[in-house]
Design an enzyme around this catalytic site. Sequence first.
Site, PDB file in Angstrom:
ATOM      1  N   TRP A 259     128.935  83.658  23.827  1.00  9.77           N
ATOM      2  CA  TRP A 259     128.544  83.772  22.421  1.00  9.77           C
ATOM      3  C   TRP A 259     128.169  85.195  22.068  1.00  9.77           C
ATOM      4  O   TRP A 259     128.522  85.694  20.994  1.00  9.77           O
ATOM      5  CB  TRP A 259     127.419  82.793  22.079  1.00  9.77           C
TER       6      TRP A 259
ATOM      7  N   ASP B 258     120.613  85.603  17.911  1.00 11.05           N
ATOM      8  CA  ASP B 258     121.272  84.299  17.804  1.00 11.05           C
ATOM      9  C   ASP B 258     120.399  83.321  18.578  1.00 11.05           C
ATOM     10  O   ASP B 258     120.320  83.377  19.797  1.00 11.05           O
ATOM     11  CB  ASP B 258     122.681  84.404  18.410  1.00 11.05           C
TER      12      ASP B 258
ATOM     13  N   LYS C  45     122.217  72.030  16.953  1.00  9.72           N
ATOM     14  CA  LYS C  45     121.554  71.914  18.248  1.00  9.72           C
ATOM     15  C   LYS C  45     120.099  71.490  18.085  1.00  9.72           C
ATOM     16  O   LYS C  45     119.773  70.358  18.373  1.00  9.72           O
ATOM     17  CB  LYS C  45     121.719  73.208  19.026  1.00  9.72           C
TER      18      LYS C  45
HETATM   19  C1  LIG Z   1     126.874  76.753  19.611  1.00  8.70           C
HETATM   20  C2  LIG Z   1     126.576  78.186  19.571  1.00  8.70           C
HETATM   21  C3  LIG Z   1     127.235  79.068  18.693  1.00  8.70           C
HETATM   22  C4  LIG Z   1     128.347  78.617  17.780  1.00  8.70           C
HETATM   23  O1  LIG Z   1     127.853  77.913  16.727  1.00  8.70           O
HETATM   24  P1  LIG Z   1     128.784  77.402  15.533  1.00  8.70           P
HETATM   25  O2  LIG Z   1     127.769  76.893  14.571  1.00  8.70           O
HETATM   26  O3  LIG Z   1     129.682  76.344  16.090  1.00  8.70           O
HETATM   27  O4  LIG Z   1     129.551  78.562  15.022  1.00  8.70           O
HETATM   28  C5  LIG Z   1     126.838  80.386  18.681  1.00  8.70           C
HETATM   29  N1  LIG Z   1     125.865  80.830  19.485  1.00  8.70           N
HETATM   30  C6  LIG Z   1     125.226  80.029  20.355  1.00  8.70           C
HETATM   31  C7  LIG Z   1     124.150  80.581  21.225  1.00  8.70           C
HETATM   32  C8  LIG Z   1     125.572  78.679  20.423  1.00  8.70           C
HETATM   33  O5  LIG Z   1     124.929  77.873  21.286  1.00  8.70           O
END
Ligand SMILES: *Cc1c(COP(=O)(O)O)cnc(C)c1O
Length: 358
Positions: free
Chosen positions: A103, A170, A194
């Site tokens: 990511w 993030d 999540k």
């Molecule tokens: C799941 C995830 C993403 C991607 O998220 P989307 O909403 O599907 O774009 C980005 N960064 C992390 C750390 C993730 O766990």
Amino acid sequence: MKAKKYNFCAGPSTLPKEVFEQLSKAVVDYNHLGLSILEISHRSDAFLEILHKTQNMVKELMQISDDYSVLFLHGGASLEFLLVPFNLMKIGGSAAYLDTGRWSFKAMQEAENLGNVNIVASSKDKNYNYIPKNYSVSNDQDYFHCTTNNTIYGTQMNEFPDIDIPMVSDMSSDIFSRQLDFNKFDLIYAGAQKNIGTAGCTLVAVKNSILGKTGRKIPSMLNYQVHIKNGSLSNTPAVFAVYTAYLNLNWLKNKGGISGIEKENNLKSSFLYEEIDRNPFFEGTANKEDRSKMNVTFKLKNTDKEQLFEELCDAAGISAIKGHRSVGGYRASIYNAMPFEGVEVLVDTLKKFEKKIK
Ligand SMILES: *Cc1c(COP(=O)(O)O)cnc(C)c1O
């Protein structure tokens, strides 16, 4: 109806039972309005109340100051990979990135479209099974970006650098799971599926003072200042996803907020890691001191026995335990809403496997 399974999926994740129940009622009739949550106007008082309460709850739970704007945007965390450089990188500028997995790598790739990416450290050499330490971030960068929890590899950051440039994180897979000094982060973003609610909206909490400094022309739907000005209503927001976030954060608040859930998360993760370390047939895949409390990655020492383990998981109602293809093995995502009982069932299954093999 089939018995409810324990969903260990990395995302979309499980939600509390009461949230599922409240949602299902709201789909038929929201708050006795004679309208479904899926059809109410995003300009209605009913939705504006949901939106504002959710924004306030985010601030309250994270204890962030009024310098922050809270937005719920479309496009997932993946679109924020692009919005961050658009809004923070100067023309011809450069930003510092910590490379801790797929990511963060994807976030860097988007930033490269707009300027220079300076990788301050990377754990790619060991398939991202640890968090780099002792790196330095130069203050001549436009911002520093890091991924607080690496969903795929099962690692989590515990220390953050002291810097004078904006810190962007993030937090998709560990937001609201542990106490942090959130005011240290100038921009936080997280996909909702999540620890916040369901897919469809992305939480952005951004300090107003860092915006509007790039000299760049920013397309309006990619411009945080436009979204702030429009109160997160530049276009039709994901009403259902925001409502889900509202219910789920309310559930969290009633559980004692972040400090309350952090205690449970510590118990759940240590209970599972203890069994992985004790059981002679399994091993963890992440560096011990960097282990994630949200995504527990592990594997069988003897991969020939995978089928047997997976059959036992199936029989126990354990769903989506397979690891990401780039790591293999297994991954138990134990987000806020995973009950302790779900982790107990998994630990029991590891023990059962040991008995069968012995
Ligand atoms: C799941 C995830 C993403 C991607 O998220 P989307 O909403 O599907 O774009 C980005 N960064 C992390 C750390 C993730 O766990």
